[in-house]
Motif scaffolding. Structure first.
Motif, PDB file in Angstrom:
ATOM      1  N   ILE A  29     -22.232  72.138  51.630  1.00 45.24           N
ATOM      2  CA  ILE A  29     -23.182  72.851  50.773  1.00 45.24           C
ATOM      3  C   ILE A  29     -22.401  73.906  49.998  1.00 45.24           C
ATOM      4  O   ILE A  29     -21.645  74.689  50.590  1.00 45.24           O
ATOM      5  CB  ILE A  29     -24.283  73.534  51.605  1.00 45.24           C
ATOM      6  CG1 ILE A  29     -25.158  72.508  52.304  1.00 45.24           C
ATOM      7  CG2 ILE A  29     -25.138  74.433  50.724  1.00 45.24           C
ATOM      8  CD1 ILE A  29     -26.210  73.135  53.207  1.00 45.24           C
ATOM      9  N   LEU A 176     -30.705  76.517  53.276  1.00 40.51           N
ATOM     10  CA  LEU A 176     -30.599  75.134  52.808  1.00 40.51           C
ATOM     11  C   LEU A 176     -30.320  74.178  53.972  1.00 40.51           C
ATOM     12  O   LEU A 176     -30.902  73.087  54.047  1.00 40.51           O
ATOM     13  CB  LEU A 176     -29.487  75.020  51.760  1.00 40.51           C
ATOM     14  CG  LEU A 176     -29.784  75.662  50.398  1.00 40.51           C
ATOM     15  CD1 LEU A 176     -28.532  75.663  49.529  1.00 40.51           C
ATOM     16  CD2 LEU A 176     -30.910  74.897  49.684  1.00 40.51           C
ATOM     17  N   ALA A 177     -29.412  74.587  54.854  1.00 39.03           N
ATOM     18  CA  ALA A 177     -29.080  73.734  56.002  1.00 39.03           C
ATOM     19  C   ALA A 177     -30.297  73.530  56.887  1.00 39.03           C
ATOM     20  O   ALA A 177     -30.554  72.422  57.379  1.00 39.03           O
ATOM     21  CB  ALA A 177     -27.936  74.353  56.801  1.00 39.03           C
ATOM     22  N   ALA A 179     -33.467  73.616  55.999  1.00 39.62           N
ATOM     23  CA  ALA A 179     -34.417  72.750  55.307  1.00 39.62           C
ATOM     24  C   ALA A 179     -33.983  71.290  55.365  1.00 39.62           C
ATOM     25  O   ALA A 179     -34.816  70.379  55.387  1.00 39.62           O
ATOM     26  CB  ALA A 179     -34.560  73.192  53.855  1.00 39.62           C
ATOM     27  N   LEU A 180     -32.658  71.059  55.399  1.00 40.43           N
ATOM     28  CA  LEU A 180     -32.129  69.691  55.444  1.00 40.43           C
ATOM     29  C   LEU A 180     -32.007  69.172  56.875  1.00 40.43           C
ATOM     30  O   LEU A 180     -31.685  67.994  57.087  1.00 40.43           O
ATOM     31  CB  LEU A 180     -30.752  69.652  54.763  1.00 40.43           C
ATOM     32  CG  LEU A 180     -30.741  69.937  53.258  1.00 40.43           C
ATOM     33  CD1 LEU A 180     -29.301  70.082  52.762  1.00 40.43           C
ATOM     34  CD2 LEU A 180     -31.437  68.799  52.494  1.00 40.43           C
ATOM     35  N   VAL A 182     -29.751  70.139  59.132  1.00 36.17           N
ATOM     36  CA  VAL A 182     -28.347  70.006  59.527  1.00 36.17           C
ATOM     37  C   VAL A 182     -27.818  71.370  59.958  1.00 36.17           C
ATOM     38  O   VAL A 182     -28.484  72.392  59.800  1.00 36.17           O
ATOM     39  CB  VAL A 182     -27.492  69.454  58.365  1.00 36.17           C
ATOM     40  CG1 VAL A 182     -27.940  68.045  57.989  1.00 36.17           C
ATOM     41  CG2 VAL A 182     -27.590  70.379  57.154  1.00 36.17           C
TER      42      VAL A 182
END
Length: 228
Positions: A29, A176-177, A179-180, A182
């Motif tokens: 990312i 972001l991680a 939400a994904l 990961v």
């Protein structure tokens, strides 16, 4: 205006299967963060003063200037200002035909010698006293007064901006991680850019130019504009 604005680019690696980890194409990312320090009080004043002498004889003009300049420097040192903080920043000599209203009217040519000294002091509250001392000891030009920050303080402010930029970038990466679905295993690369030059606040009642040499028990008041 901001003292320092820094943009930081981070590449955060994600958790990947073992098979994929051997590949050169590791999922990541890429995020950026901005950090800034928006205000700081000045801790340094830089004052430029000058001695100008005029005479029909060039040697005499130089000698008079050297004598007066030495007196100014000696008086400034008497305030406790270190020698390395008093520097000659300009020296000029030229000749011209005097005007009719000049004290040298009728002379074919006069010589002007100008010596400029720059004083740096970390006690901004005595800027007026420094100017008065210089003028009373022989300086007849006050060129500029600048309130700024020292190199040490500038570095501290930059560090604060960097910390803020990292926090913002890492926060975005974690969001972001999450939400994904990961996890981030670490930071692969970091790049900083965009550091700005600190603004300088000038004394708002200082117009520069010649100052009259007259006795005074109170230094000229100089207001330090906020650095924002």
């Amino acid at each position: 205006m901001k003292w320092f604005g820094l943009c930081l680019l981070m590449v955060c690696c994600l958790v990947v299967p073992v098979a994929a980890a051997d590949s050169s194409d590791i999922p990541a990312i890429t995020v950026s963060g901005t950090g800034s320090v928006t205000t700081a009080p000045p801790d340094e004043v830089i004052i430029s003063v000058g001695v100008e002498t005029t005479n029909t004889d060039p040697v005499t003009a130089q000698q008079e200037n050297a004598k007066k300049s030495a007196a100014v420097i000696s008086a400034l040192k008497g305030l406790g200002i270190a020698s390395e903080d008093i520097k000659t920043s300009g020296y000029r000599m030229y000749s011209h035909t005097p005007d009719e209203d000049s004290v040298f009217s009728g002379e074919k040519e006069v010589y002007v010698v100008s010596n400029t000294v720059t004083v740096t002091d970390n006690d901004v509250s005595r800027a007026g006293k420094i100017i008065d001392t210089a003028v009373m000891s022989g300086a007849n030009n006050v060129n500029s007064v600048r309130f700024t920050i020292s190199d040490e303080k500038a570095q501290s402010l930059r560090a604060q901006a960097l910390i803020a930029a990292v926090a913002q970038a890492r926060g975005d990466a974690d969001t972001l991680a999450g939400a994904l679905g990961v996890s981030i295993t670490g930071v692969h690369d970091v790049t900083t850019y965009g550091s700005s030059t600190p603004p300088i606040a000038y004394a708002d009642n200082m117009a520069g130019g010649r100052w009259s040499r007259q006795s005074s028990t109170h230094p000229h008041p100089l207001r330090r504009a906020p650095l924002m």
